[in-house]
Design a protein around this motif. Structure first.
Motif, mmCIF file in Angstrom:
data_model
loop_
_atom_site.group_PDB
_atom_site.id
_atom_site.type_symbol
_atom_site.label_atom_id
_atom_site.label_comp_id
_atom_site.label_asym_id
_atom_site.label_seq_id
_atom_site.Cartn_x
_atom_site.Cartn_y
_atom_site.Cartn_z
ATOM 1 N N LEU A 280 0.835 -1.189 0.000
ATOM 2 C CA LEU A 280 0.000 0.000 0.000
ATOM 3 C C LEU A 280 0.876 1.247 0.000
ATOM 4 N N HIS A 281 0.360 2.328 -0.571
ATOM 5 C CA HIS A 281 1.027 3.615 -0.457
ATOM 6 C C HIS A 281 0.665 4.252 0.880
ATOM 7 N N SER A 282 1.605 4.906 1.497
ATOM 8 C CA SER A 282 1.354 5.715 2.686
ATOM 9 C C SER A 282 1.595 7.171 2.309
ATOM 10 N N PHE A 283 0.526 7.967 2.296
ATOM 11 C CA PHE A 283 0.587 9.353 1.849
ATOM 12 C C PHE A 283 -0.036 10.274 2.886
ATOM 13 N N MET A 293 -3.290 3.661 0.723
ATOM 14 C CA MET A 293 -4.001 3.594 -0.542
ATOM 15 C C MET A 293 -3.473 2.437 -1.384
ATOM 16 N N GLY A 294 -4.394 1.658 -1.911
ATOM 17 C CA GLY A 294 -4.059 0.638 -2.895
ATOM 18 C C GLY A 294 -4.545 1.092 -4.259
ATOM 19 N N VAL A 295 -3.732 0.873 -5.285
ATOM 20 C CA VAL A 295 -4.041 1.385 -6.627
ATOM 21 C C VAL A 295 -3.909 0.274 -7.658
ATOM 22 N N MET A 296 -4.960 0.078 -8.448
ATOM 23 C CA MET A 296 -4.850 -0.749 -9.647
ATOM 24 C C MET A 296 -4.887 0.186 -10.855
ATOM 25 N N LEU A 297 -3.999 -0.043 -11.807
ATOM 26 C CA LEU A 297 -3.768 0.934 -12.866
ATOM 27 C C LEU A 297 -4.895 0.996 -13.889
ATOM 28 N N SER A 298 -5.616 -0.087 -14.067
ATOM 29 C CA SER A 298 -6.723 -0.112 -15.033
ATOM 30 C C SER A 298 -7.976 -0.604 -14.329
ATOM 31 N N ALA A 299 -8.991 0.257 -14.251
ATOM 32 C CA ALA A 299 -10.255 -0.123 -13.609
ATOM 33 C C ALA A 299 -11.408 0.120 -14.586
ATOM 34 N N ALA A 300 -12.076 1.255 -14.463
ATOM 35 C CA ALA A 300 -13.143 1.551 -15.421
ATOM 36 C C ALA A 300 -12.607 1.639 -16.843
ATOM 37 N N SER A 301 -11.318 1.926 -16.983
ATOM 38 C CA SER A 301 -10.717 1.962 -18.315
ATOM 39 C C SER A 301 -10.754 0.588 -18.985
ATOM 40 N N CYS A 302 -10.805 -0.485 -18.200
ATOM 41 C CA CYS A 302 -10.933 -1.824 -18.787
ATOM 42 C C CYS A 302 -12.273 -1.958 -19.506
#
Length: 498
Positions: A280-283, A293-302
């Protein structure tokens, strides 16, 4: 009186006007291109951002009947991690490298090998990922030393708009957290990383809390936009922190789920902490706290890719037809799984070589199965982040979804079923732009703090509960999904090298 929220997204800038009661009284969106000069590369022209923003502000004022005198403050939000390089005359030196640009794996490997994950985490709270700003700086130094030598200013995307509006070099703590040269724990630039990257401290902007004023509209910007000279611009936030403000995810227990171009699971924390494995990112959060925060690079763009590029059905009617087909398919799509790695992946795998895949296709599957499998695959990817957050003993008591994908009730139901939790929708759907406007209201001292503003403005308007019959099929399919990446990891890398 009104506040403006400006969200500089990847495909367009969205600008909203919000009155003092929190009601959105108008919005404008202006698109601009993304350039892909090589596979895995993603660039934009910062001047395109400014042209769209300038024209959008003027159009919004005209549409709403607002005069510049009625705008009390402006908040900025935008895509994180991008790198804008300026020379001594404030001229752009090269196209901006975006958050989804994957060219810097060698630079990430160098950072991790030289510093080690523990030291890097100590300095920044994160590990080196291809999307972050620091490896982009090293890439330019290696491949374009002539440009590197001319760098006088390094800005994040939204802060280039700030410069054009106010003439000030400034950023905020939430957006700076994604550069990999920011000390997240101490909310200041990291001296260790600045030294390691050989960045001149003078090239970095002043850093503010998200609700603090950073400057006023210049006479030149006023003439270009219709705003009033001197109008306050606050620090604003990275798109995810501002989006979390826009959904009210400003207290521990309320989790923001952004279903946009990328997919983000965002949990506020009162105290700074770091996932021991840096999955996870710590910001810094936009309210003076922190977040993971966890991030997946392609979501609705899929889904957008599937509908527009593959099915050639980019209209609203085309989307509706495909979603109706998916709604008639049972949960877990008859054993079909989609891996949503169209742009590589970040959480939890941190792998630029990962590739999108359908696994399990057979002759019984039709287009509806494939559409639903994409929606479910994105849901499984988001669940990965939820599982890590829960493993860190971070409470998850409420989930609020936003972003373009959240407009689909079917997708919200799929998320609720996969997560096993109620998923709520709030009245304001403008996301980061709305959060930026709220930050402007706090900066203008209409509220004492961000939490007070969110309590006044943000209300849950709809929600979906998980369907008991779907829980077991999704849990079984999630176990399959989790095992596929490890099985295919080396194959993905081999394919990407062909």
């Amino acid at each position: 009186m009104a506040y403006l929220g400006i969200d500089l997204g990847t495909s367009s800038v969205k600008i909203i006007a919000m009155d003092e009661s929190g009601k959105v009284i108008g919005s404008v969106s202006k698109e601009y291109p993304v350039y892909y000069p090589q596979p895995g590369w993603a660039e934009q022209n910062p001047e395109d951002w400014w042209t769209a923003t300038r024209d959008g502000i003027r159009e919004l004022l005209y549409k709403t009947g607002l005069t510049g005198e009625k705008v009390q403050g402006i908040g900025l939000s935008g895509q994180m991690h991008g790198m804008v390089l300026l020379d001594e005359n404030q001229q752009v030196l090269m196209p901006a490298l975006l958050w989804c640009d994957q060219r810097t794996q060698a630079e990430c490997d160098h950072i991790m090998k030289t510093l080690g994950r523990e030291r890097l985490s100590e300095y920044t709270g994160n590990k080196a990922l291809t999307g972050f700003t620091a490896p982009k700086v090293l890439w330019v130094k290696k491949h374009h030393p002539d440009i590197h030598a001319r760098i006088r200013h390094i800005l994040l995307p939204k802060d280039y708009i700030r410069l054009k509006l106010t003439g000030e070099f400034a950023t905020d703590v939430s957006d700076a957290s994604g550069t990999l040269f920011f000390d997240v724990a101490r909310r200041q630039w990291s001296a260790e990383m600045i030294d390691f990257l050989t960045i001149k401290p003078s090239s970095l902007p002043a850093c503010y809390e998200s609700y603090e004023p950073t400057g006023g509209i210049t006479s030149q910007a006023a003439a270009a936009t219709g705003l009033k000279t001197g109008t306050m611009v606050v620090g604003g936030g990275g798109d995810q922190a501002a989006g979390a403000v826009g959904t009210g995810a400003v207290n521990t227990g309320t989790v923001s789920l952004a279903l946009g171009t990328s997919g983000v699971v965002f949990a506020c924390q009162e105290q700074y902490s770091v996932d021991p494995e840096n999955r996870l990112h710590s910001f810094c959060h936009a309210n003076g706290k922190w977040h993971v925060m966890g991030v997946m690079l392609s979501a609705a763009s899929c889904l957008k890719w599937w509908v527009k590029e593959i099915c050639q059905s980019g209209s609203d009617a085309g989307y509706d037809r495909l979603l109706n087909e998916a709604a008639n398919v049972p949960a877990a799509t008859g054993g079909l799984v989609f891996l949503p790695y169209l742009m590589g992946e970040r959480t939890p795998h941190s792998d630029p070589y990962a590739r999108g895949s359908f696994v399990g296709l057979n002759m019984t599957h039709g287009r509806g199965h494939m559409t639903r499998a994409i929606m479910e695959g994105v849901g499984f990817g988001l669940k990965d982040s939820f599982e890590i957050i829960r493993a860190q003993a971070i409470p998850v008591q409420a989930v609020r979804v936003s972003g373009g994908g959240a407009r689909s009730r079917l997708w919200r139901q799929i998320l609720a079923d996969i997560l096993g939790m109620r998923v709520d929708l709030i009245g304001a759907v403008e996301g980061p732009a709305y959060g930026a406007a709220i930050l402007a209201a706090v900066g203008a001292r209409q509220f004492a703090n961000v939490e007070e503003a969110c309590a006044a403005f943000i209300k849950v308007t709809d929600g979906v509960d998980p369907q008991p019959a779907s829980l077991a099929p999704y849990q079984a399919m999630y176990q399959v999904y989790q095992g596929l990446y490890g099985t295919m990891k080396e194959t993905f890398k081999t394919i990407s090298m062909l």
